[in-house]
Write a protein that holds these residues in place. Structure first.
Motif, PDB file in Angstrom:
ATOM      1  N   PHE A 193       0.830  -1.205   0.000  1.00 48.18           N
ATOM      2  CA  PHE A 193       0.000   0.000   0.000  1.00 48.18           C
ATOM      3  C   PHE A 193       0.868   1.261   0.000  1.00 48.18           C
ATOM      4  N   CYS A 194       1.955   1.224   0.771  1.00 46.37           N
ATOM      5  CA  CYS A 194       2.794   2.420   0.918  1.00 46.37           C
ATOM      6  C   CYS A 194       3.553   2.768  -0.354  1.00 46.37           C
ATOM      7  N   LYS A 195       3.991   1.724  -1.091  1.00 49.78           N
ATOM      8  CA  LYS A 195       4.853   1.914  -2.261  1.00 49.78           C
ATOM      9  C   LYS A 195       6.060   2.752  -1.835  1.00 49.78           C
ATOM     10  N   ALA A 196       6.332   3.840  -2.553  1.00 48.39           N
ATOM     11  CA  ALA A 196       7.465   4.695  -2.189  1.00 48.39           C
ATOM     12  C   ALA A 196       7.007   6.128  -1.995  1.00 48.39           C
ATOM     13  N   ASP A 197       5.749   6.274  -1.577  1.00 49.41           N
ATOM     14  CA  ASP A 197       5.147   7.586  -1.400  1.00 49.41           C
ATOM     15  C   ASP A 197       5.192   7.956   0.083  1.00 49.41           C
ATOM     16  N   PRO A 198       5.880   9.040   0.465  1.00 49.37           N
ATOM     17  CA  PRO A 198       5.944   9.422   1.872  1.00 49.37           C
ATOM     18  C   PRO A 198       4.578   9.559   2.531  1.00 49.37           C
ATOM     19  N   LEU A 199       3.593  10.074   1.788  1.00 52.87           N
ATOM     20  CA  LEU A 199       2.255  10.214   2.363  1.00 52.87           C
ATOM     21  C   LEU A 199       1.698   8.838   2.743  1.00 52.87           C
ATOM     22  N   ARG A 200       1.781   7.887   1.824  1.00 49.89           N
ATOM     23  CA  ARG A 200       1.258   6.555   2.098  1.00 49.89           C
ATOM     24  C   ARG A 200       2.036   5.856   3.206  1.00 49.89           C
ATOM     25  N   ILE A 201       3.309   6.142   3.286  1.00 55.31           N
ATOM     26  CA  ILE A 201       4.136   5.503   4.310  1.00 55.31           C
ATOM     27  C   ILE A 201       3.713   5.956   5.705  1.00 55.31           C
ATOM     28  N   VAL A 202       3.449   7.254   5.870  1.00 56.75           N
ATOM     29  CA  VAL A 202       3.021   7.747   7.182  1.00 56.75           C
ATOM     30  C   VAL A 202       1.647   7.189   7.541  1.00 56.75           C
ATOM     31  N   VAL A 203       0.722   7.189   6.586  1.00 54.94           N
ATOM     32  CA  VAL A 203      -0.606   6.605   6.837  1.00 54.94           C
ATOM     33  C   VAL A 203      -0.471   5.110   7.122  1.00 54.94           C
ATOM     34  N   GLY A 204       0.397   4.443   6.374  1.00 52.61           N
ATOM     35  CA  GLY A 204       0.627   3.017   6.600  1.00 52.61           C
ATOM     36  C   GLY A 204       1.191   2.742   7.981  1.00 52.61           C
ATOM     37  N   THR A 205       2.014   3.658   8.486  1.00 52.11           N
ATOM     38  CA  THR A 205       2.550   3.520   9.841  1.00 52.11           C
ATOM     39  C   THR A 205       1.421   3.520  10.864  1.00 52.11           C
ATOM     40  N   ALA A 206       0.491   4.468  10.690  1.00 51.09           N
ATOM     41  CA  ALA A 206      -0.650   4.539  11.611  1.00 51.09           C
ATOM     42  C   ALA A 206      -1.513   3.290  11.519  1.00 51.09           C
ATOM     43  N   LEU A 207      -1.762   2.814  10.298  1.00 49.57           N
ATOM     44  CA  LEU A 207      -2.586   1.615  10.111  1.00 49.57           C
ATOM     45  C   LEU A 207      -1.925   0.392  10.737  1.00 49.57           C
ATOM     46  N   LEU A 208      -0.629   0.220  10.484  1.00 50.61           N
ATOM     47  CA  LEU A 208       0.075  -0.941  11.009  1.00 50.61           C
ATOM     48  C   LEU A 208       0.087  -0.915  12.538  1.00 50.61           C
ATOM     49  N   ALA A 209       0.374   0.255  13.118  1.00 49.52           N
ATOM     50  CA  ALA A 209       0.404   0.364  14.576  1.00 49.52           C
ATOM     51  C   ALA A 209      -0.969   0.066  15.172  1.00 49.52           C
ATOM     52  N   ALA A 210      -2.030   0.553  14.514  1.00 43.19           N
ATOM     53  CA  ALA A 210      -3.377   0.311  15.030  1.00 43.19           C
ATOM     54  C   ALA A 210      -3.750  -1.169  14.954  1.00 43.19           C
ATOM     55  N   ILE A 211      -3.386  -1.818  13.857  1.00 43.92           N
ATOM     56  CA  ILE A 211      -3.722  -3.238  13.691  1.00 43.92           C
ATOM     57  C   ILE A 211      -2.982  -4.096  14.706  1.00 43.92           C
ATOM     58  N   VAL A 212      -1.685  -3.857  14.830  1.00 42.56           N
ATOM     59  CA  VAL A 212      -0.884  -4.676  15.741  1.00 42.56           C
ATOM     60  C   VAL A 212      -1.261  -4.395  17.193  1.00 42.56           C
ATOM     61  N   SER A 213      -1.804  -3.202  17.459  1.00 43.21           N
ATOM     62  CA  SER A 213      -2.199  -2.848  18.822  1.00 43.21           C
ATOM     63  C   SER A 213      -3.348  -3.700  19.342  1.00 43.21           C
ATOM     64  N   LEU A 214      -3.988  -4.453  18.475  1.00 39.12           N
ATOM     65  CA  LEU A 214      -5.096  -5.304  18.910  1.00 39.12           C
ATOM     66  C   LEU A 214      -4.647  -6.346  19.938  1.00 39.12           C
ATOM     67  N   ASP A 215      -3.338  -6.620  20.016  1.00 34.13           N
ATOM     68  CA  ASP A 215      -2.882  -7.596  21.011  1.00 34.13           C
ATOM     69  C   ASP A 215      -2.799  -6.994  22.406  1.00 34.13           C
ATOM     70  N   GLY A 216      -2.961  -5.668  22.499  1.00 34.14           N
ATOM     71  CA  GLY A 216      -2.996  -5.024  23.803  1.00 34.14           C
ATOM     72  C   GLY A 216      -1.652  -4.711  24.408  1.00 34.14           C
ATOM     73  N   ASP A 217      -0.567  -4.955  23.696  1.00 31.21           N
ATOM     74  CA  ASP A 217       0.771  -4.736  24.258  1.00 31.21           C
ATOM     75  C   ASP A 217       1.506  -3.687  23.435  1.00 31.21           C
ATOM     76  N   GLY A 218       1.865  -2.567  24.077  1.00 31.70           N
ATOM     77  CA  GLY A 218       2.525  -1.488  23.356  1.00 31.70           C
ATOM     78  C   GLY A 218       3.897  -1.853  22.843  1.00 31.70           C
ATOM     79  N   SER A 219       4.655  -2.618  23.614  1.00 34.95           N
ATOM     80  CA  SER A 219       6.004  -3.000  23.190  1.00 34.95           C
ATOM     81  C   SER A 219       5.967  -3.818  21.910  1.00 34.95           C
ATOM     82  N   THR A 220       5.032  -4.762  21.846  1.00 34.86           N
ATOM     83  CA  THR A 220       4.867  -5.572  20.639  1.00 34.86           C
ATOM     84  C   THR A 220       4.570  -4.691  19.438  1.00 34.86           C
TER      85      THR A 220
END
Length: 462
Positions: free
Chosen positions: A89-116
């Motif tokens: 999704f991010c490709k090489a576009d800085p805009l998509r990369i920042v949005v992708g960072t937020a999406l990835l962090a939100a998805i992985v946060s479902l485990d309830g552990d910030g360190s993970t």
């Protein structure tokens, strides 16, 4: 007097680390030790520190073995499919990369552990940020805010603490707050979009050869020809990126790395799901679960002793940095609690609430939760301050459940607090100064909390 000294100690700590006059570890240790002497309780400093270390030792153990466990899972390729999807999704576009960072962090946060969340997010996105010369504080800030919103899940900690402190059902607190929290997450994504546009304007957009596209879905390295930059400069073209990786973090997601274990993918997936389920269901203490999980993951994926030692050594720096920060923070929290500063600060804040605000105690609690959960541990706030706020609210007819919902408002900012061990995983892996992260994230995280607060009032949940 203790109230003034408490606020002064916190302010001194923040100013010194933001101005980079002291390292976080030194500031966490020396400043509270000095203020403990000012209070006249220097003789008790040892007791306060031991109490703080004792209370945080399980957290330090959990983080140590969690870093090893999830580091091994990253090494063996468990998260590569998720990372490939986000990076596609991010490709090489800085805009998509920042949005992708937020999406990835939100998805992985479902485990309830910030360190993970931070380990996986940084491991996936750091190569892109470095390769494209993007701002690393944007990555840490967006990841922390997304995780802060998701940290309100019932198994994430704050909601469970609020429910325990006020003897409520966690679902009664969390479920009505879902629309407001969803608005908070949408705001983080919108903010990521704005910050991404800023990065795109500053850097331009990269164009990749078709030969590079498939490899760039994992990492933008290993290609025989460097991508070229378009836009972002006065002439319309920027300088080419280096043909080779700069050696600073690019090997973590190499699709051809020797540590991959594709034949053990489903075993590792099942082990991780079991571990997270056991954590949510509280079958065993979390430090014990991660200790057992790390030992099992190392033994099955790397049965030879040299390979096990190599994996442990590969993650030793992160383990040492984070555990060091946790034990240094134990000095800070130990002195705050032991000298009574934190109690006097809370009493002062609650005592200065005007009588006319009584019927609006949910709003007051939401506003207070933003600074208090930043300057205090979650345990201190939810078990020390929240019951007092709830009692004051009930005296004016405000239900305790509304006070509890308001109390989780400050979590987007709380996740960047110097008293949260996970944030040191984030800045340590991203190689960002804690002071730089703090300067960048505080204003945006506080605004995110206010958005959640406004949405909660709008939807009538408090």
């Amino acid at each position: 007097m203790l109230t003034i000294l408490g606020f002064t100690m916190i302010a001194t700590f923040l100013v010194l680390i933001m101005l980079k006059k002291m390292s976080p570890i030194a500031a966490l240790v020396l400043i509270p030790a000095l203020f403990c002497v000012f209070v006249g309780k220097g003789a008790h400093l040892g007791d306060y520190v031991i109490d703080g270390v004792t209370s945080l030792a399980p957290t330090a153990a959990m983080l140590m073995f969690a870093i090893v466990y999830f580091g091994v899972m990253i090494d063996v390729g468990l998260f590569d499919p998720v990372v490939r999807g986000i990076l596609r999704f991010c490709k090489a576009d800085p805009l998509r990369i920042v949005v992708g960072t937020a999406l990835l962090a939100a998805i992985v946060s479902l485990d309830g552990d910030g360190s993970t969340t931070f380990m996986i997010t940084v491991s996936a996105m750091y190569p892109l940020y470095k390769r494209l010369k993007m701002s690393l504080v944007v990555m840490t800030g967006v990841a922390a805010m997304a995780n802060g919103v998701m940290n309100t899940l019932p198994w994430g900690g704050p909601t469970a603490r609020a429910a325990t402190a006020l003897k409520l059902d966690a679902s009664d607190i969390f479920v009505p707050m879902i629309p407001a929290l969803a608005m908070g997450l949408l705001f983080v994504l919108a903010l990521a979009y704005v910050l991404g546009r800023r990065e795109r304007k500053r850097l331009g957009v990269l164009t990749l050869d078709e030969v590079l596209v498939e490899e760039s879905e994992t990492v933008l390295v290993g290609a025989g020809k460097a991508p070229s930059r378009t836009g972002g400069s006065a002439s319309g073209t920027g300088s080419d990126l280096p043909d080779e990786p700069d050696g600073d973090g690019f090997q973590g997601l190499d699709p051809h790395r020797e540590t991959l274990r594709p034949r053990l993918y489903w075993f590792n997936a099942a082990l991780t799901v079991t571990l997270l389920t056991a954590m949510i269901m509280e079958w065993l203490p979390i430090p014990v679960l991660f200790l057992l999980g790390a030992a099992l993951a190392l033994t099955v994926n790397f049965p030879q002793m040299p390979a096990q030692r190599a994996r442990i050594a590969a993650h030793a720096e992160n383990v040492l940095n984070v555990s060091g920060m946790v034990f240094a923070a134990a000095v800070f929290t130990g002195v705050l609690q032991g000298t009574g500063m934190v109690d006097h600060m809370a009493e002062w804040l609650v005592g200065n609430i005007p009588d006319g605000m009584g019927p609006h105690m949910a709003l007051v609690t939401g506003v207070l939760s933003i600074p208090l959960t930043y300057f205090m541990s979650n345990d201190g706030f939810y078990f020390g301050v929240l019951p007092v706020l709830a009692e004051a609210g009930q005296a004016h007819g405000v239900p305790a459940v509304e006070i509890a919902r308001a109390s989780i408002i400050g979590q987007p900012l709380h996740m960047s607090s110097p008293l949260v061990p996970a944030v040191y995983v984030l800045v340590g892996m991203a190689k960002v100064e804690f002071g730089d992260h703090t300067r960048f994230v505080v204003k945006w995280a506080a605004l995110t909390s206010l958005v959640v607060l406004g949405a909660g009032i709008l939807f009538g949940t408090m």
